[in-house]
Design a protein around this motif. Structure first.
Motif, PDB file in Angstrom:
ATOM      1  N   LEU A  26       0.853  -1.183   0.000  1.00 16.99           N
ATOM      2  CA  LEU A  26       0.000   0.000   0.000  1.00 16.99           C
ATOM      3  C   LEU A  26       0.890   1.233   0.000  1.00 16.99           C
ATOM      4  CD1 LEU A  26      -2.889   1.097   0.111  1.00 16.99           C
ATOM      5  CD2 LEU A  26      -2.716   1.076   2.610  1.00 16.99           C
ATOM      6  N   TYR A  27       0.896   1.942  -1.125  1.00 20.93           N
ATOM      7  CA  TYR A  27       1.731   3.128  -1.259  1.00 20.93           C
ATOM      8  C   TYR A  27       0.920   4.376  -0.898  1.00 20.93           C
ATOM      9  CZ  TYR A  27       5.274   0.373  -3.715  1.00 20.93           C
ATOM     10  OH  TYR A  27       6.243  -0.551  -4.029  1.00 20.93           O
ATOM     11  N   LEU A  28       1.476   5.191  -0.042  1.00 23.27           N
ATOM     12  CA  LEU A  28       0.852   6.460   0.335  1.00 23.27           C
ATOM     13  C   LEU A  28       1.496   7.542  -0.528  1.00 23.27           C
ATOM     14  CD1 LEU A  28       0.807   6.025   4.220  1.00 23.27           C
ATOM     15  CD2 LEU A  28      -0.730   5.105   2.486  1.00 23.27           C
ATOM     16  N   ILE A  29       0.735   8.015  -1.503  1.00 22.74           N
ATOM     17  CA  ILE A  29       1.275   8.877  -2.552  1.00 22.74           C
ATOM     18  C   ILE A  29       0.885  10.335  -2.303  1.00 22.74           C
ATOM     19  CG2 ILE A  29       1.327   9.301  -5.029  1.00 22.74           C
ATOM     20  CD1 ILE A  29       0.369   6.332  -5.343  1.00 22.74           C
ATOM     21  N   PRO A  30       1.830  11.199  -1.982  1.00 24.29           N
ATOM     22  CA  PRO A  30       1.515  12.616  -1.782  1.00 24.29           C
ATOM     23  C   PRO A  30       1.043  13.263  -3.080  1.00 24.29           C
ATOM     24  CG  PRO A  30       3.648  12.055  -0.834  1.00 24.29           C
ATOM     25  CD  PRO A  30       3.237  10.905  -1.704  1.00 24.29           C
ATOM     26  N   THR A  31       0.108  14.165  -2.958  1.00 28.03           N
ATOM     27  CA  THR A  31      -0.354  14.931  -4.113  1.00 28.03           C
ATOM     28  C   THR A  31       0.072  16.382  -3.954  1.00 28.03           C
ATOM     29  OG1 THR A  31      -2.492  15.271  -3.045  1.00 28.03           O
ATOM     30  CG2 THR A  31      -2.309  13.406  -4.549  1.00 28.03           C
ATOM     31  N   LEU A  32      -0.250  17.195  -4.953  1.00 28.87           N
ATOM     32  CA  LEU A  32       0.173  18.595  -4.954  1.00 28.87           C
ATOM     33  C   LEU A  32      -0.737  19.439  -4.069  1.00 28.87           C
ATOM     34  CD1 LEU A  32       0.813  18.807  -8.797  1.00 28.87           C
ATOM     35  CD2 LEU A  32       2.488  18.373  -6.988  1.00 28.87           C
ATOM     36  N   LEU A  33      -0.220  20.562  -3.616  1.00 32.18           N
ATOM     37  CA  LEU A  33      -0.982  21.455  -2.739  1.00 32.18           C
ATOM     38  C   LEU A  33      -1.678  22.565  -3.518  1.00 32.18           C
ATOM     39  CD1 LEU A  33       1.521  21.829   0.244  1.00 32.18           C
ATOM     40  CD2 LEU A  33      -0.471  20.324   0.079  1.00 32.18           C
ATOM     41  N   GLY A  34      -1.685  22.452  -4.842  1.00 31.91           N
ATOM     42  CA  GLY A  34      -2.332  23.471  -5.661  1.00 31.91           C
ATOM     43  C   GLY A  34      -1.447  23.932  -6.799  1.00 31.91           C
ATOM     44  N   ASN A  35      -0.164  23.607  -6.722  1.00 33.74           N
ATOM     45  CA  ASN A  35       0.781  24.009  -7.747  1.00 33.74           C
ATOM     46  C   ASN A  35       0.974  22.864  -8.737  1.00 33.74           C
ATOM     47  OD1 ASN A  35       2.885  24.966  -9.256  1.00 33.74           O
ATOM     48  ND2 ASN A  35       4.414  24.806  -7.653  1.00 33.74           N
ATOM     49  N   ASN A  63      -2.825  -9.258  -4.603  1.00 34.69           N
ATOM     50  CA  ASN A  63      -1.369  -9.292  -4.780  1.00 34.69           C
ATOM     51  C   ASN A  63      -0.884  -8.307  -5.846  1.00 34.69           C
ATOM     52  OD1 ASN A  63      -0.991 -11.297  -2.812  1.00 34.69           O
ATOM     53  ND2 ASN A  63      -1.475 -12.910  -4.293  1.00 34.69           N
ATOM     54  N   GLN A  64      -1.421  -7.107  -5.762  1.00 27.95           N
ATOM     55  CA  GLN A  64      -1.005  -6.030  -6.651  1.00 27.95           C
ATOM     56  C   GLN A  64      -0.730  -4.779  -5.822  1.00 27.95           C
ATOM     57  OE1 GLN A  64      -3.362  -5.403 -10.290  1.00 27.95           O
ATOM     58  NE2 GLN A  64      -4.498  -7.250  -9.765  1.00 27.95           N
ATOM     59  N   PRO A  65       0.157  -3.908  -6.295  1.00 32.80           N
ATOM     60  CA  PRO A  65       0.393  -2.658  -5.560  1.00 32.80           C
ATOM     61  C   PRO A  65      -0.833  -1.756  -5.629  1.00 32.80           C
ATOM     62  CG  PRO A  65       1.505  -2.597  -7.677  1.00 32.80           C
ATOM     63  CD  PRO A  65       0.972  -3.998  -7.518  1.00 32.80           C
ATOM     64  N   ILE A  66      -1.088  -1.059  -4.536  1.00 31.95           N
ATOM     65  CA  ILE A  66      -2.247  -0.171  -4.420  1.00 31.95           C
ATOM     66  C   ILE A  66      -1.757   1.201  -3.966  1.00 31.95           C
ATOM     67  CG2 ILE A  66      -4.448   0.237  -3.219  1.00 31.95           C
ATOM     68  CD1 ILE A  66      -4.495  -2.873  -2.787  1.00 31.95           C
ATOM     69  N   GLY A  67      -2.297   2.246  -4.540  1.00 27.01           N
ATOM     70  CA  GLY A  67      -1.921   3.597  -4.147  1.00 27.01           C
ATOM     71  C   GLY A  67      -3.081   4.333  -3.510  1.00 27.01           C
TER      72      GLY A  67
END
Length: 235
Positions: free
Chosen positions: A5-14, A83-87
């Motif tokens: 389980l990947y914790l993927i940061p997103t953008l803050l508006g930029n 058995n697959q990666p998840i974001g």
């Protein structure tokens, strides 16, 4: 491939993602087809921004927001069996921090699924870094009450706890109520209490300023509809 389980940061508006995200994140997103997101439209926009060649039609999107029921969350946890990666993608910034994604992260731990946090922008920590306030002892309080009486009590408690424990208090507001919150802080807090307002972090018009309340009362500002973090310190 085992589930992660990947914790993927997103953008803050930029939209200039190279300013906020390392290249490694892009390689991880490229390898994932299953995403659990707070909002499908903004999640797809984010993926298209950082990886325009990634085929949107092949993405498998599942929703997890504040209204997701326990039963729906249980169904989401069955994704780990594939058995697959998840974001996980939040609306802005870091998943699972002031974000419903934390519920799925907890289930991942319970099922012995590896949780992998990726590096990215956190409005909370970036604001604290830039505030000049105590970074050794601090606490995040999310949104303050909307009711005027309860909000006044909450602000007074934050100020008193900061003074008592010599700690920094971090909180936020819905962008269209930012100006009202600052006005309330000016009315309620002691003149020497310091307040930092950090608005539009990582964007071209980023604004970060720390002043005592007595100085904020003299300053003309407008944070209407600008994502902002408020930080308070009272000694």
């Amino acid at each position: 491939m085992a589930s992660k389980l990947y914790l993927i940061p997103t953008l803050l508006g930029n939209d200039d993602f190279q300013r906020s995200l390392p290249a490694y994140n892009l390689s991880i997103v490229e390898s994932i087809q299953i995403f659990v997101v707070e909002n499908e439209k903004s999640a797809r926009k984010f993926i298209k921004t950082i990886l325009p060649e990634k085929k949107q039609s092949e993405l498998e999107i599942h929703l997890l927001d504040k209204n997701t029921s326990g039963e729906e969350l249980h169904e989401l946890s069955k994704l780990f069996q594939r058995n697959q990666p998840i974001g996980i993608l939040s609306e802005a910034g870091l998943p699972a921090v002031a974000d419903p994604g934390a519920r799925l992260v907890r289930l991942a731990h319970q099922q012995s699924i590896q949780v992998v946090p990726l590096v990215g922008p956190s409005s909370i920590l970036l604001a604290l870094m830039a505030s000049g306030m105590n970074g050794q002892q601090f606490s995040f309080h999310g949104y303050l009450p909307i009711d005027k009486v309860e909000r006044k009590k909450a602000i007074q408690k934050l100020e008193a706890d900061s003074r008592k424990n010599r700690s920094t208090m971090i909180f936020m507001e819905t962008p269209y109520r930012n100006n009202q919150l600052l006005e309330d802080l000016v009315k309620i807090c002691q003149p020497n209490t310091s307040v930092c307002v950090a608005a539009n972090i990582t964007m071209e018009d980023e604004f970060i300023l720390t002043l005592p309340i007595k100085e904020w009362s003299k300053k003309k500002t407008d944070f209407h509809k600008k994502p902002a973090i408020f930080i308070l310190e009272s000694y």
